[in-house]
Write a protein that holds these residues in place. Sequence first.
Motif, PDB file in Angstrom:
ATOM      1  N   SER A 134     -93.857 -35.025 -45.752  1.00  0.00           N
ATOM      2  CA  SER A 134     -94.216 -34.026 -46.507  1.00  0.00           C
ATOM      3  C   SER A 134     -94.423 -33.618 -47.603  1.00  0.00           C
ATOM      4  O   SER A 134     -95.162 -32.708 -47.783  1.00  0.00           O
TER       5      SER A 134
ATOM      6  N   HIS B 216     -95.358 -39.218 -43.984  1.00  0.00           N
ATOM      7  CA  HIS B 216     -96.390 -37.658 -43.901  1.00  0.00           C
ATOM      8  C   HIS B 216     -96.866 -37.704 -42.309  1.00  0.00           C
ATOM      9  O   HIS B 216     -97.889 -39.376 -41.939  1.00  0.00           O
ATOM     10  N   GLY B 217     -97.006 -36.275 -42.048  1.00  0.00           N
ATOM     11  CA  GLY B 217     -97.539 -36.406 -40.545  1.00  0.00           C
ATOM     12  C   GLY B 217     -99.198 -36.392 -40.414  1.00  0.00           C
ATOM     13  O   GLY B 217     -99.684 -35.654 -41.582  1.00  0.00           O
ATOM     14  N   GLU B 218    -100.260 -37.039 -39.686  1.00  0.00           N
ATOM     15  CA  GLU B 218    -101.353 -37.223 -39.688  1.00  0.00           C
ATOM     16  C   GLU B 218    -101.826 -35.629 -39.486  1.00  0.00           C
ATOM     17  O   GLU B 218    -102.854 -35.639 -39.774  1.00  0.00           O
ATOM     18  N   GLN B 219    -101.037 -34.585 -38.608  1.00  0.00           N
ATOM     19  CA  GLN B 219    -101.505 -33.950 -38.757  1.00  0.00           C
ATOM     20  C   GLN B 219    -101.307 -32.507 -38.751  1.00  0.00           C
ATOM     21  O   GLN B 219    -100.957 -30.933 -38.916  1.00  0.00           O
ATOM     22  N   ASP B 220    -100.551 -32.771 -40.247  1.00  0.00           N
ATOM     23  CA  ASP B 220    -100.451 -31.733 -41.111  1.00  0.00           C
ATOM     24  C   ASP B 220    -100.537 -30.595 -41.841  1.00  0.00           C
ATOM     25  O   ASP B 220    -101.904 -30.628 -43.008  1.00  0.00           O
TER      26      ASP B 220
ATOM     27  N   SER C 118    -102.963 -32.958 -46.332  1.00  0.00           N
ATOM     28  CA  SER C 118    -104.045 -34.325 -45.973  1.00  0.00           C
ATOM     29  C   SER C 118    -103.227 -35.535 -46.651  1.00  0.00           C
ATOM     30  O   SER C 118    -102.069 -35.944 -47.305  1.00  0.00           O
ATOM     31  N   ALA C 119    -103.393 -36.860 -46.099  1.00  0.00           N
ATOM     32  CA  ALA C 119    -102.995 -37.869 -46.360  1.00  0.00           C
ATOM     33  C   ALA C 119    -103.616 -38.218 -47.905  1.00  0.00           C
ATOM     34  O   ALA C 119    -102.678 -39.051 -48.231  1.00  0.00           O
TER      35      ALA C 119
ATOM     36  N   LYS D 157     -95.969 -44.711 -44.510  1.00  0.00           N
ATOM     37  CA  LYS D 157     -95.844 -44.497 -42.670  1.00  0.00           C
ATOM     38  C   LYS D 157     -96.795 -42.861 -43.006  1.00  0.00           C
ATOM     39  O   LYS D 157     -96.171 -42.441 -43.108  1.00  0.00           O
ATOM     40  N   LEU D 158     -98.206 -43.133 -42.103  1.00  0.00           N
ATOM     41  CA  LEU D 158     -98.498 -42.120 -41.327  1.00  0.00           C
ATOM     42  C   LEU D 158     -98.110 -41.882 -40.221  1.00  0.00           C
ATOM     43  O   LEU D 158     -98.110 -43.379 -39.135  1.00  0.00           O
TER      44      LEU D 158
ATOM     45  N   ALA E  77     -98.477 -40.616 -35.914  1.00  0.00           N
ATOM     46  CA  ALA E  77     -99.398 -40.066 -35.687  1.00  0.00           C
ATOM     47  C   ALA E  77     -98.996 -38.844 -34.554  1.00  0.00           C
ATOM     48  O   ALA E  77     -97.317 -38.607 -34.484  1.00  0.00           O
ATOM     49  N   ASP E  78    -100.084 -38.340 -34.223  1.00  0.00           N
ATOM     50  CA  ASP E  78     -98.623 -37.546 -33.348  1.00  0.00           C
ATOM     51  C   ASP E  78     -98.205 -35.827 -34.369  1.00  0.00           C
ATOM     52  O   ASP E  78     -97.062 -35.287 -33.705  1.00  0.00           O
TER      53      ASP E  78
END
Length: 260
Positions: free
Chosen positions: A135, A208-212, A216-217, A234-235, A237-238
């Motif tokens: 993150s 990195h979390g997709e909903q950070d 963003s990515a 690696k992203l 999910a959730d």
Amino acid sequence: MTAVSTREHWIDTPHGRLFARRWTPAGAAVAAPVVLFHDSLGCVALWREFPGQLARASGREVIAYDRLGFGQSDAHPALLSRGFVEDEAQQGFAALRERLGLERFVAFGHSVGGGMAVGCAAAFGPACEALVLESAQAFVEDRTLEGIRAAERDFARPGQMARLEKYHGDKARWVLRAWVDTWLSPAFADWNLDARLAHLQCPLLCLHGEQDEFGSARHPERFVAQAAGPASMKLLADCGHVPHRQKADEVLAQVCAFLA
């Protein structure tokens, strides 16, 4: 289940003492320890169970420390400078490395601690065997600033500062202002880690979390694109801004496979 022992250290610096804790699994391999760099409101205690879980899963020693002004470390004597992220390599981390005799290390940084881990990997070259970013922010993004403003509003509600005081004591207000005021300052608007990334030679893993809610990515993408050495991302999910709590099993699996 592998037993993990803990030990605490106090580290003298020119500006005050730092608190550190190390987790050592029974029969730990002769391998570089993992050093954890906490986020903008974090400290050793806020890593919670993760350091012990990582030590047990990886078979490596894990070390975390409170930066000056945070947790059990002494109060910070001033405001943060524009270069505070990069400067940590030659300040708190350099003191930790000398005190604990870390000839080699793996740097693992969460959020702004990821930027500090990048700085340490760039500054100490071959001594850093691998770098894990979780993150982390590579530059100042509108999404990051929006998340900080939302958090500032939350902490302004009655009783919310107690959340920080639990971990930082009477340093809590400095911790909050150091985060908010530094990142929202116009002088910080064009900050980025590109110059440090160009000097990275060690393998890099970005999680990195997709909903950070704080980035963003575009951040892991930039880390991977700019790094001079081998890099992957690696992203998750959730997942939001704290994967080591929200997706602990997946983070442990990714990190252990990377280090292996």
